[in-house]
Design a protein around this motif. Structure first.
Motif, PDB file in Angstrom:
ATOM      1  N   ARG A  42       0.379  27.740 -32.088  1.00  0.00           N
ATOM      2  CA  ARG A  42       0.792  26.338 -32.141  1.00  0.00           C
ATOM      3  C   ARG A  42      -0.379  25.370 -32.218  1.00  0.00           C
ATOM      4  NH1 ARG A  42       4.611  24.896 -27.473  1.00  0.00           N
ATOM      5  NH2 ARG A  42       3.000  25.833 -26.210  1.00  0.00           N
ATOM      6  N   HIS A  43      -1.579  25.886 -32.361  1.00  0.00           N
ATOM      7  CA  HIS A  43      -2.767  25.033 -32.400  1.00  0.00           C
ATOM      8  C   HIS A  43      -3.850  25.731 -33.216  1.00  0.00           C
ATOM      9  CE1 HIS A  43      -4.109  27.921 -29.446  1.00  0.00           C
ATOM     10  NE2 HIS A  43      -5.339  27.443 -29.600  1.00  0.00           N
ATOM     11  N   THR A  44      -4.953  25.035 -33.409  1.00  0.00           N
ATOM     12  CA  THR A  44      -6.118  25.597 -34.101  1.00  0.00           C
ATOM     13  C   THR A  44      -7.329  25.468 -33.190  1.00  0.00           C
ATOM     14  OG1 THR A  44      -5.224  24.976 -36.253  1.00  0.00           O
ATOM     15  CG2 THR A  44      -7.585  25.407 -36.147  1.00  0.00           C
ATOM     16  N   ASP A  45      -8.066  26.551 -33.035  1.00  0.00           N
ATOM     17  CA  ASP A  45      -9.345  26.534 -32.327  1.00  0.00           C
ATOM     18  C   ASP A  45     -10.443  26.327 -33.354  1.00  0.00           C
ATOM     19  OD1 ASP A  45      -8.695  27.208 -29.523  1.00  0.00           O
ATOM     20  OD2 ASP A  45      -7.966  29.082 -30.389  1.00  0.00           O
ATOM     21  N   VAL A  46     -11.361  25.420 -33.055  1.00  0.00           N
ATOM     22  CA  VAL A  46     -12.508  25.182 -33.923  1.00  0.00           C
ATOM     23  C   VAL A  46     -13.760  25.338 -33.074  1.00  0.00           C
ATOM     24  CG1 VAL A  46     -13.697  23.552 -35.424  1.00  0.00           C
ATOM     25  CG2 VAL A  46     -11.198  23.598 -35.381  1.00  0.00           C
ATOM     26  N   LEU A  47     -14.594  26.289 -33.436  1.00  0.00           N
ATOM     27  CA  LEU A  47     -15.849  26.531 -32.736  1.00  0.00           C
ATOM     28  C   LEU A  47     -16.965  25.901 -33.554  1.00  0.00           C
ATOM     29  CD1 LEU A  47     -13.805  28.979 -32.232  1.00  0.00           C
ATOM     30  CD2 LEU A  47     -15.774  30.077 -31.219  1.00  0.00           C
ATOM     31  N   LEU A  48     -17.700  25.001 -32.923  1.00  0.00           N
ATOM     32  CA  LEU A  48     -18.789  24.306 -33.595  1.00  0.00           C
ATOM     33  C   LEU A  48     -20.118  24.710 -32.971  1.00  0.00           C
ATOM     34  CD1 LEU A  48     -17.302  20.689 -33.743  1.00  0.00           C
ATOM     35  CD2 LEU A  48     -17.363  22.378 -35.572  1.00  0.00           C
ATOM     36  N   ALA A  49     -21.145  24.832 -33.801  1.00  0.00           N
ATOM     37  CA  ALA A  49     -22.494  25.128 -33.319  1.00  0.00           C
ATOM     38  C   ALA A  49     -23.495  24.414 -34.211  1.00  0.00           C
ATOM     39  CB  ALA A  49     -22.755  26.628 -33.334  1.00  0.00           C
ATOM     40  N   GLY A  50     -24.540  23.876 -33.598  1.00  0.00           N
ATOM     41  CA  GLY A  50     -25.582  23.178 -34.343  1.00  0.00           C
ATOM     42  C   GLY A  50     -25.763  21.782 -33.808  1.00  0.00           C
ATOM     43  N   GLU A  51     -26.160  20.869 -34.664  1.00  0.00           N
ATOM     44  CA  GLU A  51     -26.380  19.481 -34.296  1.00  0.00           C
ATOM     45  C   GLU A  51     -25.422  18.593 -35.075  1.00  0.00           C
ATOM     46  OE1 GLU A  51     -30.498  18.557 -34.916  1.00  0.00           O
ATOM     47  OE2 GLU A  51     -31.145  19.923 -33.341  1.00  0.00           O
ATOM     48  N   MET A  52     -24.659  17.793 -34.349  1.00  0.00           N
ATOM     49  CA  MET A  52     -23.745  16.836 -34.977  1.00  0.00           C
ATOM     50  C   MET A  52     -24.497  15.519 -35.119  1.00  0.00           C
ATOM     51  SD  MET A  52     -20.550  17.901 -35.563  1.00  0.00           S
ATOM     52  CE  MET A  52     -19.440  16.557 -35.241  1.00  0.00           C
ATOM     53  N   ASP A  53     -25.109  15.347 -36.280  1.00  0.00           N
ATOM     54  CA  ASP A  53     -25.923  14.157 -36.497  1.00  0.00           C
ATOM     55  C   ASP A  53     -25.608  13.528 -37.846  1.00  0.00           C
ATOM     56  OD1 ASP A  53     -27.223  15.779 -38.356  1.00  0.00           O
ATOM     57  OD2 ASP A  53     -28.959  16.124 -37.070  1.00  0.00           O
ATOM     58  N   LEU A  54     -26.381  12.538 -38.199  1.00  0.00           N
ATOM     59  CA  LEU A  54     -26.154  11.792 -39.434  1.00  0.00           C
ATOM     60  C   LEU A  54     -26.101  12.689 -40.663  1.00  0.00           C
ATOM     61  CD1 LEU A  54     -25.857   9.000 -40.742  1.00  0.00           C
ATOM     62  CD2 LEU A  54     -28.339   8.880 -40.859  1.00  0.00           C
ATOM     63  N   LEU A  88      -7.716  19.389 -40.618  1.00  0.00           N
ATOM     64  CA  LEU A  88      -7.130  20.331 -39.656  1.00  0.00           C
ATOM     65  C   LEU A  88      -6.241  19.621 -38.646  1.00  0.00           C
ATOM     66  CD1 LEU A  88     -10.224  22.632 -39.019  1.00  0.00           C
ATOM     67  CD2 LEU A  88      -8.081  23.299 -40.153  1.00  0.00           C
ATOM     68  N   VAL A  89      -6.693  18.496 -38.095  1.00  0.00           N
ATOM     69  CA  VAL A  89      -5.908  17.798 -37.071  1.00  0.00           C
ATOM     70  C   VAL A  89      -4.672  17.139 -37.675  1.00  0.00           C
ATOM     71  CG1 VAL A  89      -6.979  15.493 -37.071  1.00  0.00           C
ATOM     72  CG2 VAL A  89      -6.178  16.498 -34.912  1.00  0.00           C
ATOM     73  N   SER A  90      -4.657  16.962 -38.989  1.00  0.00           N
ATOM     74  CA  SER A  90      -3.465  16.418 -39.647  1.00  0.00           C
ATOM     75  C   SER A  90      -2.309  17.401 -39.583  1.00  0.00           C
ATOM     76  CB  SER A  90      -3.765  16.091 -41.110  1.00  0.00           C
ATOM     77  OG  SER A  90      -4.740  15.085 -41.198  1.00  0.00           O
ATOM     78  N   GLU A  91      -2.619  18.690 -39.435  1.00  0.00           N
ATOM     79  CA  GLU A  91      -1.606  19.736 -39.455  1.00  0.00           C
ATOM     80  C   GLU A  91      -1.138  20.164 -38.068  1.00  0.00           C
ATOM     81  OE1 GLU A  91      -3.385  22.870 -41.709  1.00  0.00           O
ATOM     82  OE2 GLU A  91      -3.825  21.544 -43.387  1.00  0.00           O
ATOM     83  N   ARG A  92      -2.075  20.240 -37.103  1.00  0.00           N
ATOM     84  CA  ARG A  92      -1.724  20.734 -35.766  1.00  0.00           C
ATOM     85  C   ARG A  92      -2.811  20.369 -34.769  1.00  0.00           C
ATOM     86  NH1 ARG A  92      -2.038  27.109 -36.766  1.00  0.00           N
ATOM     87  NH2 ARG A  92      -0.472  26.962 -35.181  1.00  0.00           N
ATOM     88  N   PRO A  93      -2.528  20.479 -33.474  1.00  0.00           N
ATOM     89  CA  PRO A  93      -3.522  20.142 -32.452  1.00  0.00           C
ATOM     90  C   PRO A  93      -4.776  21.015 -32.568  1.00  0.00           C
ATOM     91  CG  PRO A  93      -1.356  20.388 -31.462  1.00  0.00           C
ATOM     92  CD  PRO A  93      -1.245  20.869 -32.885  1.00  0.00           C
ATOM     93  N   LEU A  94      -5.926  20.420 -32.210  1.00  0.00           N
ATOM     94  CA  LEU A  94      -7.204  21.124 -32.272  1.00  0.00           C
ATOM     95  C   LEU A  94      -7.821  21.257 -30.891  1.00  0.00           C
ATOM     96  CD1 LEU A  94      -9.114  19.440 -35.250  1.00  0.00           C
ATOM     97  CD2 LEU A  94      -7.696  21.482 -35.292  1.00  0.00           C
ATOM     98  N   VAL A  95      -8.316  22.444 -30.600  1.00  0.00           N
ATOM     99  CA  VAL A  95      -9.170  22.668 -29.450  1.00  0.00           C
ATOM    100  C   VAL A  95     -10.572  22.845 -30.025  1.00  0.00           C
ATOM    101  CG1 VAL A  95      -9.754  24.186 -27.532  1.00  0.00           C
ATOM    102  CG2 VAL A  95      -7.342  23.738 -28.082  1.00  0.00           C
ATOM    103  N   LEU A  96     -11.448  21.874 -29.755  1.00  0.00           N
ATOM    104  CA  LEU A  96     -12.811  21.918 -30.269  1.00  0.00           C
ATOM    105  C   LEU A  96     -13.729  22.524 -29.207  1.00  0.00           C
ATOM    106  CD1 LEU A  96     -13.225  18.406 -31.924  1.00  0.00           C
ATOM    107  CD2 LEU A  96     -12.620  20.554 -33.004  1.00  0.00           C
ATOM    108  N   GLU A  97     -14.253  23.693 -29.495  1.00  0.00           N
ATOM    109  CA  GLU A  97     -15.208  24.366 -28.612  1.00  0.00           C
ATOM    110  C   GLU A  97     -16.590  23.916 -29.043  1.00  0.00           C
ATOM    111  OE1 GLU A  97     -17.452  25.962 -26.300  1.00  0.00           O
ATOM    112  OE2 GLU A  97     -15.440  26.713 -25.844  1.00  0.00           O
ATOM    113  N   VAL A  98     -17.238  23.096 -28.197  1.00  0.00           N
ATOM    114  CA  VAL A  98     -18.505  22.472 -28.582  1.00  0.00           C
ATOM    115  C   VAL A  98     -19.697  22.948 -27.750  1.00  0.00           C
ATOM    116  CG1 VAL A  98     -17.411  20.423 -29.571  1.00  0.00           C
ATOM    117  CG2 VAL A  98     -18.045  20.448 -27.149  1.00  0.00           C
ATOM    118  N   SER A  99     -19.546  24.052 -27.041  1.00  0.00           N
ATOM    119  CA  SER A  99     -20.670  24.529 -26.220  1.00  0.00           C
ATOM    120  C   SER A  99     -21.873  24.901 -27.084  1.00  0.00           C
ATOM    121  CB  SER A  99     -20.253  25.710 -25.346  1.00  0.00           C
ATOM    122  OG  SER A  99     -19.834  26.799 -26.142  1.00  0.00           O
ATOM    123  N   GLY A 100     -21.647  25.195 -28.350  1.00  0.00           N
ATOM    124  CA  GLY A 100     -22.734  25.525 -29.264  1.00  0.00           C
ATOM    125  C   GLY A 100     -23.371  24.320 -29.933  1.00  0.00           C
TER     126      GLY A 100
END
Length: 127
Positions: A15-27, A40-52
């Motif tokens: 019923r949801h989507t997991d998204v694992l992110l790693a790196g630098e979220m910058d310009l 992705l969020v337009s379709e279903r709830p997102l759990v964003l795993e941002v420990s990376g």
């Protein structure tokens, strides 16, 4: 200038989507992530795993905010898991945590995002 990138792994749940992110979220990296997260969020709830994610700049924060707004428009939503202490502090200072839950686990994120079924509630109460 150093080239930065964000690695993204997308895992579809029931019923949801997991998204694992790693790196630098910058310009440099956030714009490529932004479009995918909005889709992705337009379709279903997102759990964003941002420990990376080692770094968020203003553009990275805007990417999360834009994803949250899109989720609100679509009736889905996002929750963040694995936020580092300094990053969590920035989210709180900017009051972003009022719109995007900062969760300690994926299970907590799902409780924030998904309506519970009767069976799930009975199972939880039966513990």
């Amino acid at each position: 200038m150093k080239d930065t990138a964000v690695d993204m792994v997308v895992v579809e749940g029931d019923r949801h989507t997991d998204v694992l992110l790693a790196g630098e979220m910058d310009l440099l990296s956030a714009p490529s992530v932004k479009g995918r997260l909005r889709d992705l969020v337009s379709e279903r709830p997102l759990v964003l795993e941002v420990s990376g994610v080692s770094f968020f700049d203003a553009e990275g924060l805007r990417t999360v905010a834009a994803t949250a707004r899109r989720g609100l428009e679509c009736g889905t939503g996002i929750a963040l898991v694995g936020m580092r202490p300094f990053q969590a502090k920035m989210f709180r200072i900017l009051r972003m945590h009022e719109e995007v839950p900062l969760c300690s686990s994926a299970e907590e994120a799902l409780w924030c995002l998904l309506p519970r079924t009767d069976d799930e509630i009975r199972g939880w109460l039966g513990r």
